[in-house]
Design an enzyme around this catalytic site. Structure first.
Site, short mmCIF file in Angstrom:
data_model
loop_
_atom_site.label_atom_id
_atom_site.label_comp_id
_atom_site.label_asym_id
_atom_site.label_seq_id
_atom_site.Cartn_x
_atom_site.Cartn_y
_atom_site.Cartn_z
N LYS A 135 -5.52 17.91 -1.45
CA LYS A 135 -4.53 17.96 -0.36
C LYS A 135 -4.91 18.94 0.74
CE LYS A 135 -0.58 15.76 -2.22
NZ LYS A 135 -0.76 15.65 -3.69
N GLU A 180 6.80 17.94 3.86
CA GLU A 180 7.65 17.51 2.75
C GLU A 180 6.87 17.75 1.47
OE1 GLU A 180 5.70 15.42 4.36
OE2 GLU A 180 4.59 14.61 2.65
N SER A 232 -8.76 14.08 -8.58
CA SER A 232 -8.06 14.59 -7.38
C SER A 232 -7.55 16.01 -7.52
CB SER A 232 -6.91 13.65 -7.03
OG SER A 232 -6.07 13.44 -8.15
C1 LIG Z 1 -0.48 14.54 -4.44
C2 LIG Z 1 -1.52 14.24 -5.42
C3 LIG Z 1 -1.97 12.91 -5.65
C4 LIG Z 1 -1.37 11.71 -4.98
O1 LIG Z 1 -1.47 11.69 -3.59
P1 LIG Z 1 -2.44 10.69 -2.82
O2 LIG Z 1 -2.01 10.83 -1.41
O3 LIG Z 1 -2.22 9.33 -3.36
O4 LIG Z 1 -3.82 11.16 -3.04
C5 LIG Z 1 -2.99 12.71 -6.56
N1 LIG Z 1 -3.54 13.73 -7.24
C6 LIG Z 1 -3.15 15.01 -7.05
C7 LIG Z 1 -3.80 16.08 -7.85
C8 LIG Z 1 -2.12 15.30 -6.15
O5 LIG Z 1 -1.72 16.58 -5.98
#
Ligand SMILES: *Cc1c(COP(=O)(O)O)cnc(C)c1O
Length: 390
Positions: free
Chosen positions: A84, A106, A373
Protein backbone atom coordinates in the site's frame (compact mmCIF):
# COMPACT_ATOMS: atom_id res chain seq x y z
CA UNK A 1 -13.10 16.27 -19.48
CA UNK A 2 -14.21 12.76 -20.41
CA UNK A 3 -13.76 10.28 -17.54
CA UNK A 4 -11.49 7.31 -18.23
CA UNK A 5 -13.21 3.97 -18.84
CA UNK A 6 -12.08 0.35 -19.28
CA UNK A 7 -14.56 -1.07 -21.77
CA UNK A 8 -17.86 -0.21 -20.08
CA UNK A 9 -16.29 -0.03 -16.59
CA UNK A 10 -14.94 2.85 -14.54
CA UNK A 11 -16.11 6.37 -15.32
CA UNK A 12 -16.92 9.04 -12.74
CA UNK A 13 -20.42 8.83 -11.25
CA UNK A 14 -20.08 11.64 -8.73
CA UNK A 15 -21.97 14.72 -7.54
CA UNK A 16 -21.33 17.65 -9.86
CA UNK A 17 -19.19 19.52 -7.30
CA UNK A 18 -16.52 16.83 -7.61
CA UNK A 19 -16.10 17.24 -11.38
CA UNK A 20 -13.68 20.13 -10.92
CA UNK A 21 -11.42 18.49 -8.29
CA UNK A 22 -11.29 15.28 -10.36
CA UNK A 23 -10.42 17.23 -13.52
CA UNK A 24 -7.69 19.16 -11.65
CA UNK A 25 -6.33 15.88 -10.29
CA UNK A 26 -6.25 14.34 -13.77
CA UNK A 27 -4.25 17.26 -15.19
CA UNK A 28 -1.88 17.40 -12.21
CA UNK A 29 -1.22 13.66 -12.35
CA UNK A 30 -0.45 13.61 -16.07
CA UNK A 31 1.84 16.63 -15.71
CA UNK A 32 3.62 15.09 -12.72
CA UNK A 33 4.27 11.79 -14.48
CA UNK A 34 5.74 13.67 -17.46
CA UNK A 35 8.01 15.72 -15.16
CA UNK A 36 11.37 14.11 -14.53
CA UNK A 37 11.86 15.88 -11.18
CA UNK A 38 8.62 14.30 -9.87
CA UNK A 39 9.36 10.75 -11.02
CA UNK A 40 12.97 11.04 -9.80
CA UNK A 41 11.83 12.11 -6.32
CA UNK A 42 9.30 9.27 -6.22
CA UNK A 43 11.95 6.78 -7.23
CA UNK A 44 14.38 8.13 -4.64
CA UNK A 45 11.84 7.66 -1.83
CA UNK A 46 10.84 4.19 -3.09
CA UNK A 47 14.49 3.11 -3.05
CA UNK A 48 15.79 4.69 0.15
CA UNK A 49 12.66 4.85 2.32
CA UNK A 50 10.30 2.10 1.16
CA UNK A 51 13.18 -0.32 0.50
CA UNK A 52 12.56 -1.11 -3.16
CA UNK A 53 13.24 -3.15 -5.18
CA UNK A 54 11.66 -5.84 -3.01
CA UNK A 55 13.20 -9.31 -3.52
CA UNK A 56 11.84 -12.02 -5.82
CA UNK A 57 12.42 -15.11 -3.68
CA UNK A 58 12.62 -18.67 -5.04
CA UNK A 59 10.63 -20.62 -2.41
CA UNK A 60 12.38 -23.95 -2.82
CA UNK A 61 10.62 -25.76 0.03
CA UNK A 62 7.19 -24.69 -1.16
CA UNK A 63 8.21 -25.59 -4.73
CA UNK A 64 8.88 -29.13 -3.56
CA UNK A 65 5.42 -29.37 -1.97
CA UNK A 66 3.67 -28.34 -5.21
CA UNK A 67 6.04 -29.83 -7.82
CA UNK A 68 6.46 -26.48 -9.54
CA UNK A 69 8.95 -23.61 -9.37
CA UNK A 70 7.41 -21.05 -7.08
CA UNK A 71 8.67 -17.50 -6.60
CA UNK A 72 7.42 -14.92 -4.11
CA UNK A 73 7.40 -11.19 -4.80
CA UNK A 74 8.17 -9.90 -1.31
CA UNK A 75 5.92 -6.83 -0.90
CA UNK A 76 5.74 -7.89 2.76
CA UNK A 77 9.26 -6.46 3.05
CA UNK A 78 8.23 -2.97 1.93
CA UNK A 79 8.11 -0.29 4.66
CA UNK A 80 4.94 -0.65 6.80
CA UNK A 81 4.66 -4.29 5.68
CA UNK A 82 2.60 -4.22 2.49
CA UNK A 83 2.35 -2.84 -1.03
CA UNK A 84 0.00 0.00 0.00
CA UNK A 85 2.93 2.35 0.68
CA UNK A 86 3.80 2.44 -3.07
CA UNK A 87 0.51 4.22 -3.72
CA UNK A 88 0.35 6.48 -0.67
CA UNK A 89 3.86 7.87 -1.24
CA UNK A 90 2.99 8.59 -4.89
CA UNK A 91 -0.31 10.28 -4.07
CA UNK A 92 1.09 12.26 -1.12
CA UNK A 93 3.85 13.61 -3.38
CA UNK A 94 1.18 14.52 -5.91
CA UNK A 95 -0.86 16.27 -3.20
CA UNK A 96 2.15 18.41 -2.24
CA UNK A 97 2.80 19.27 -5.86
CA UNK A 98 -0.82 20.44 -6.15
CA UNK A 99 -0.32 22.73 -3.16
CA UNK A 100 -2.55 20.73 -0.82
CA UNK A 101 -1.72 20.84 2.89
CA UNK A 102 -3.85 17.95 4.01
CA UNK A 103 -4.73 14.40 2.98
CA UNK A 104 -7.65 12.19 3.91
CA UNK A 105 -7.97 8.42 3.50
CA UNK A 106 -10.45 5.63 4.18
CA UNK A 107 -9.38 2.43 5.88
CA UNK A 108 -10.83 -0.97 6.76
CA UNK A 109 -8.25 -3.03 8.62
CA UNK A 110 -6.11 0.06 9.02
CA UNK A 111 -3.37 -0.88 6.55
CA UNK A 112 -4.12 1.90 4.08
CA UNK A 113 -4.67 4.29 7.01
CA UNK A 114 -1.22 3.47 8.39
CA UNK A 115 0.40 3.78 4.95
CA UNK A 116 -1.31 7.16 4.42
CA UNK A 117 -0.37 8.46 7.88
CA UNK A 118 3.21 7.33 7.23
CA UNK A 119 3.43 9.20 3.92
CA UNK A 120 1.87 12.28 5.57
CA UNK A 121 4.41 12.20 8.40
CA UNK A 122 7.28 11.88 5.93
CA UNK A 123 6.11 14.70 3.68
CA UNK A 124 4.75 17.09 6.31
CA UNK A 125 1.05 16.87 5.47
CA UNK A 126 -1.91 16.83 7.86
CA UNK A 127 -3.79 13.53 7.77
CA UNK A 128 -7.32 12.44 8.68
CA UNK A 129 -8.36 8.80 8.36
CA UNK A 130 -12.01 7.67 8.11
CA UNK A 131 -12.65 4.32 9.74
CA UNK A 132 -15.85 2.44 10.58
CA UNK A 133 -16.36 2.12 14.33
CA UNK A 134 -16.75 -1.66 14.06
CA UNK A 135 -13.40 -1.91 12.23
CA UNK A 136 -11.79 0.45 14.76
CA UNK A 137 -12.74 -1.89 17.58
CA UNK A 138 -11.36 -4.90 15.67
CA UNK A 139 -8.09 -3.19 14.77
CA UNK A 140 -6.98 -1.33 17.86
CA UNK A 141 -3.26 -1.74 17.23
CA UNK A 142 -3.45 -0.03 13.82
CA UNK A 143 -5.68 2.69 15.26
CA UNK A 144 -3.00 3.47 17.83
CA UNK A 145 -0.29 3.29 15.18
CA UNK A 146 -2.08 5.92 13.07
CA UNK A 147 -2.44 8.20 16.09
CA UNK A 148 1.26 7.80 16.90
CA UNK A 149 2.02 8.87 13.34
CA UNK A 150 0.04 12.07 13.98
CA UNK A 151 -3.15 11.21 12.11
CA UNK A 152 -6.62 12.19 13.26
CA UNK A 153 -9.21 9.39 13.18
CA UNK A 154 -12.84 10.05 12.19
CA UNK A 155 -14.97 7.17 13.42
CA UNK A 156 -17.84 6.39 11.04
CA UNK A 157 -21.12 5.27 12.63
CA UNK A 158 -23.29 4.93 9.50
CA UNK A 159 -24.39 1.71 7.74
CA UNK A 160 -22.45 -1.40 8.69
CA UNK A 161 -19.72 0.84 10.24
CA UNK A 162 -17.02 -0.80 8.10
CA UNK A 163 -14.87 0.00 5.03
CA UNK A 164 -17.72 0.64 2.59
CA UNK A 165 -19.20 3.26 4.92
CA UNK A 166 -15.80 4.82 5.71
CA UNK A 167 -15.26 5.25 1.94
CA UNK A 168 -18.66 6.91 1.47
CA UNK A 169 -17.92 9.27 4.36
CA UNK A 170 -14.47 10.18 3.02
CA UNK A 171 -16.01 11.06 -0.38
CA UNK A 172 -18.67 13.22 1.35
CA UNK A 173 -16.01 15.00 3.38
CA UNK A 174 -13.84 15.62 0.30
CA UNK A 175 -16.74 17.42 -1.43
CA UNK A 176 -16.46 20.32 1.03
CA UNK A 177 -12.67 20.36 1.51
CA UNK A 178 -11.17 19.65 -1.93
CA UNK A 179 -9.47 23.09 -2.11
CA UNK A 180 -7.00 22.25 0.65
CA UNK A 181 -7.29 18.48 0.77
CA UNK A 182 -6.31 15.53 -1.42
CA UNK A 183 -8.21 12.27 -0.98
CA UNK A 184 -5.86 9.25 -1.19
CA UNK A 185 -7.96 6.28 -2.33
CA UNK A 186 -6.37 3.02 -1.20
CA UNK A 187 -7.06 0.70 -4.12
CA UNK A 188 -7.39 0.80 -7.91
CA UNK A 189 -11.00 1.99 -7.79
CA UNK A 190 -13.17 5.05 -7.26
CA UNK A 191 -14.05 7.67 -9.87
CA UNK A 192 -11.69 8.43 -12.78
CA UNK A 193 -8.75 9.22 -12.63
CA UNK A 194 -8.16 7.23 -9.42
CA UNK A 195 -7.99 3.70 -10.88
CA UNK A 196 -5.36 4.89 -13.37
CA UNK A 197 -3.36 6.76 -10.70
CA UNK A 198 -3.26 3.78 -8.33
CA UNK A 199 -2.43 1.36 -11.16
CA UNK A 200 0.45 3.61 -12.19
CA UNK A 201 1.92 3.83 -8.69
CA UNK A 202 1.53 0.07 -8.11
CA UNK A 203 2.89 -0.91 -11.53
CA UNK A 204 6.36 -0.84 -9.95
CA UNK A 205 5.55 -4.34 -8.61
CA UNK A 206 5.01 -5.82 -12.07
CA UNK A 207 7.96 -3.97 -13.60
CA UNK A 208 10.29 -5.32 -10.94
CA UNK A 209 8.99 -8.90 -11.25
CA UNK A 210 9.42 -8.77 -15.00
CA UNK A 211 13.04 -7.62 -14.92
CA UNK A 212 14.05 -9.69 -11.86
CA UNK A 213 12.67 -12.86 -13.41
CA UNK A 214 14.09 -12.18 -16.86
CA UNK A 215 17.58 -11.40 -15.53
CA UNK A 216 17.71 -14.82 -13.90
CA UNK A 217 15.99 -17.04 -16.45
CA UNK A 218 16.04 -15.12 -19.77
CA UNK A 219 12.33 -15.87 -20.13
CA UNK A 220 8.99 -14.97 -18.53
CA UNK A 221 7.14 -17.02 -15.89
CA UNK A 222 4.27 -19.26 -17.00
CA UNK A 223 1.86 -17.64 -14.57
CA UNK A 224 1.55 -14.91 -11.96
CA UNK A 225 -0.93 -14.91 -9.09
CA UNK A 226 -2.21 -12.06 -6.91
CA UNK A 227 -5.06 -11.67 -4.44
CA UNK A 228 -7.85 -9.25 -5.32
CA UNK A 229 -9.50 -6.92 -2.83
CA UNK A 230 -10.09 -3.68 -4.69
CA UNK A 231 -7.32 -4.90 -6.93
CA UNK A 232 -4.27 -2.65 -6.50
CA UNK A 233 -1.58 -5.27 -5.85
CA UNK A 234 -3.11 -7.45 -8.58
CA UNK A 235 -3.28 -4.73 -11.22
CA UNK A 236 0.24 -3.59 -10.27
CA UNK A 237 1.48 -7.16 -10.72
CA UNK A 238 -0.45 -7.95 -13.92
CA UNK A 239 0.46 -4.71 -15.69
CA UNK A 240 4.00 -6.08 -16.10
CA UNK A 241 2.65 -8.79 -18.43
CA UNK A 242 -0.43 -7.30 -20.17
CA UNK A 243 1.10 -7.76 -23.60
CA UNK A 244 2.68 -11.17 -22.98
CA UNK A 245 -0.18 -13.52 -23.70
CA UNK A 246 1.93 -16.59 -22.89
CA UNK A 247 1.98 -15.46 -19.23
CA UNK A 248 -1.24 -16.57 -17.53
CA UNK A 249 -2.65 -14.05 -15.02
CA UNK A 250 -4.64 -15.32 -12.03
CA UNK A 251 -6.63 -13.08 -9.68
CA UNK A 252 -7.76 -14.64 -6.41
CA UNK A 253 -10.93 -13.43 -4.73
CA UNK A 254 -12.00 -14.03 -1.13
CA UNK A 255 -14.30 -17.06 -1.11
CA UNK A 256 -15.26 -16.63 2.57
CA UNK A 257 -17.39 -19.60 3.63
CA UNK A 258 -17.61 -20.70 -0.04
CA UNK A 259 -19.28 -19.08 -3.06
CA UNK A 260 -22.38 -21.25 -2.61
CA UNK A 261 -22.87 -19.88 0.94
CA UNK A 262 -23.32 -16.36 -0.42
CA UNK A 263 -21.01 -15.21 2.38
CA UNK A 264 -17.88 -14.11 0.58
CA UNK A 265 -16.21 -11.09 -1.04
CA UNK A 266 -15.90 -12.36 -4.61
CA UNK A 267 -17.80 -9.91 -6.85
CA UNK A 268 -16.34 -11.28 -10.08
CA UNK A 269 -16.90 -14.94 -9.22
CA UNK A 270 -20.46 -14.17 -8.14
CA UNK A 271 -21.74 -10.64 -8.46
CA UNK A 272 -23.55 -8.20 -10.70
CA UNK A 273 -22.57 -5.00 -12.39
CA UNK A 274 -23.49 -1.82 -10.58
CA UNK A 275 -22.27 1.55 -9.36
CA UNK A 276 -20.79 2.42 -5.97
CA UNK A 277 -18.23 5.00 -4.81
CA UNK A 278 -18.24 6.74 -8.18
CA UNK A 279 -17.46 3.91 -10.61
CA UNK A 280 -19.18 1.18 -12.64
CA UNK A 281 -17.92 -2.37 -12.08
CA UNK A 282 -18.76 -5.76 -10.59
CA UNK A 283 -20.16 -5.55 -7.08
CA UNK A 284 -21.61 -7.82 -4.46
CA UNK A 285 -25.12 -6.64 -5.22
CA UNK A 286 -28.53 -7.97 -6.19
CA UNK A 287 -30.00 -7.41 -9.65
CA UNK A 288 -31.40 -4.04 -8.47
CA UNK A 289 -27.93 -2.80 -7.53
CA UNK A 290 -28.41 -3.02 -3.75
CA UNK A 291 -25.05 -3.71 -2.13
CA UNK A 292 -24.92 -6.89 -0.04
CA UNK A 293 -22.87 -7.56 3.07
CA UNK A 294 -19.54 -9.26 2.47
CA UNK A 295 -17.53 -11.74 4.47
CA UNK A 296 -13.86 -12.65 4.48
CA UNK A 297 -11.43 -13.69 7.19
CA UNK A 298 -9.06 -11.09 5.72
CA UNK A 299 -10.16 -7.51 6.29
CA UNK A 300 -8.15 -6.25 3.31
CA UNK A 301 -10.23 -8.33 0.87
CA UNK A 302 -13.54 -7.48 2.54
CA UNK A 303 -14.73 -4.86 0.00
CA UNK A 304 -17.96 -5.39 -1.99
CA UNK A 305 -16.51 -4.39 -5.37
CA UNK A 306 -13.51 -4.67 -7.63
CA UNK A 307 -11.59 -2.05 -9.62
CA UNK A 308 -12.86 -1.33 -13.15
CA UNK A 309 -9.73 -2.43 -15.01
CA UNK A 310 -9.85 -5.89 -13.39
CA UNK A 311 -13.55 -6.15 -14.29
CA UNK A 312 -12.68 -5.44 -17.92
CA UNK A 313 -9.74 -7.89 -17.91
CA UNK A 314 -12.20 -10.51 -16.58
CA UNK A 315 -14.68 -9.89 -19.40
CA UNK A 316 -11.88 -10.06 -21.96
CA UNK A 317 -10.63 -13.33 -20.46
CA UNK A 318 -7.10 -11.95 -20.02
CA UNK A 319 -7.22 -12.53 -16.25
CA UNK A 320 -8.68 -15.74 -14.84
CA UNK A 321 -10.35 -15.59 -11.44
CA UNK A 322 -10.26 -18.21 -8.72
CA UNK A 323 -11.85 -17.95 -5.29
CA UNK A 324 -10.21 -19.29 -2.14
CA UNK A 325 -12.11 -19.87 1.11
CA UNK A 326 -11.19 -18.62 4.59
CA UNK A 327 -10.18 -22.14 5.55
CA UNK A 328 -7.92 -22.68 2.54
CA UNK A 329 -6.28 -19.30 3.15
CA UNK A 330 -5.57 -20.15 6.79
CA UNK A 331 -4.01 -23.45 5.75
CA UNK A 332 -1.83 -21.73 3.15
CA UNK A 333 -0.78 -19.15 5.73
CA UNK A 334 0.40 -21.91 8.07
CA UNK A 335 2.03 -23.80 5.21
CA UNK A 336 4.22 -20.88 4.10
CA UNK A 337 5.14 -20.05 7.68
CA UNK A 338 6.25 -23.61 8.42
CA UNK A 339 8.01 -24.30 5.13
CA UNK A 340 9.70 -20.99 4.42
CA UNK A 341 9.70 -19.06 7.70
CA UNK A 342 7.58 -16.30 6.18
CA UNK A 343 4.32 -15.34 7.92
CA UNK A 344 2.11 -13.90 5.15
CA UNK A 345 -0.88 -11.58 5.53
CA UNK A 346 -4.23 -13.39 5.33
CA UNK A 347 -4.92 -11.44 2.12
CA UNK A 348 -1.74 -12.77 0.52
CA UNK A 349 -2.55 -16.24 1.85
CA UNK A 350 -5.49 -16.28 -0.58
CA UNK A 351 -3.05 -15.96 -3.49
CA UNK A 352 -1.06 -18.87 -2.03
CA UNK A 353 -4.30 -20.83 -1.61
CA UNK A 354 -4.71 -20.88 -5.40
CA UNK A 355 -1.36 -22.59 -5.99
CA UNK A 356 -2.72 -26.13 -6.19
CA UNK A 357 -5.28 -25.15 -8.81
CA UNK A 358 -2.82 -23.05 -10.80
CA UNK A 359 -0.19 -25.83 -10.82
CA UNK A 360 -2.91 -28.23 -11.99
CA UNK A 361 -3.73 -25.91 -14.90
CA UNK A 362 -0.15 -24.90 -15.79
CA UNK A 363 1.50 -28.26 -15.29
CA UNK A 364 4.37 -29.66 -13.19
CA UNK A 365 7.69 -27.82 -13.38
CA UNK A 366 5.98 -24.60 -14.45
CA UNK A 367 7.36 -21.28 -13.19
CA UNK A 368 4.87 -19.40 -11.06
CA UNK A 369 5.22 -16.02 -9.34
CA UNK A 370 2.97 -15.20 -6.38
CA UNK A 371 2.76 -11.61 -5.18
CA UNK A 372 3.02 -11.71 -1.40
CA UNK A 373 1.18 -8.43 -0.83
CA UNK A 374 1.92 -8.11 2.89
CA UNK A 375 3.18 -9.61 6.12
CA UNK A 376 0.98 -11.37 8.63
CA UNK A 377 1.94 -9.73 11.91
CA UNK A 378 -1.30 -7.72 11.88
CA UNK A 379 -3.30 -10.97 11.70
CA UNK A 380 -1.85 -12.59 14.80
CA UNK A 381 -5.03 -12.07 16.85
CA UNK A 382 -7.25 -13.66 14.19
CA UNK A 383 -4.85 -16.57 13.71
CA UNK A 384 -4.77 -17.19 17.44
CA UNK A 385 -8.58 -17.24 17.59
CA UNK A 386 -9.03 -19.47 14.53
CA UNK A 387 -6.33 -21.96 15.44
CA UNK A 388 -7.59 -22.37 18.99
CA UNK A 389 -10.84 -23.47 17.35
CA UNK A 390 -13.11 -20.61 18.39
C1 LIG B 1 -5.21 -3.95 1.45
C2 LIG B 1 -4.49 -5.20 1.19
C3 LIG B 1 -4.85 -6.05 0.12
C4 LIG B 1 -6.02 -5.80 -0.78
O1 LIG B 1 -5.97 -4.61 -1.51
P1 LIG B 1 -5.72 -4.58 -3.08
O2 LIG B 1 -6.03 -3.18 -3.45
O3 LIG B 1 -6.65 -5.56 -3.71
O4 LIG B 1 -4.31 -4.94 -3.32
C5 LIG B 1 -4.09 -7.19 -0.10
N1 LIG B 1 -3.06 -7.51 0.70
C6 LIG B 1 -2.68 -6.72 1.74
C7 LIG B 1 -1.53 -7.15 2.58
C8 LIG B 1 -3.39 -5.56 2.02
O5 LIG B 1 -3.02 -4.79 3.06
Amino acid sequence: MKPHTYGPYGGAYVPEVLNRPLADLTVAFDEAMADHSFTAELEHILTHYVGRATPLFHAKNLSQVYGANIFLKREDLAHTGAHKINNTIGQALLAKRMGKTRIIAETGAGQHGVASATAAALLGLECTVFMGSVDARRQEANLFRMRLLGAKIELVESGSKTLKDATSEAIRHWISTADSTHYIIGSALGPSPYPRIVQTFQSVIGREIRSQFYERFFRHPDAVIACVGGGSNAIGTFSGYYEDNQVALYGVEAGGYGIASGQHAAPISEGHTGILHGFYSYFMCDEHGNIRDTHSVSAGLDYPGVGPELAWLADKGRVEYISVTDEQALQSCMELTRHEGILPALESSHALGALQEVVRRQGDKSHIVVTLSGRGDKDMGILQEMLSGE
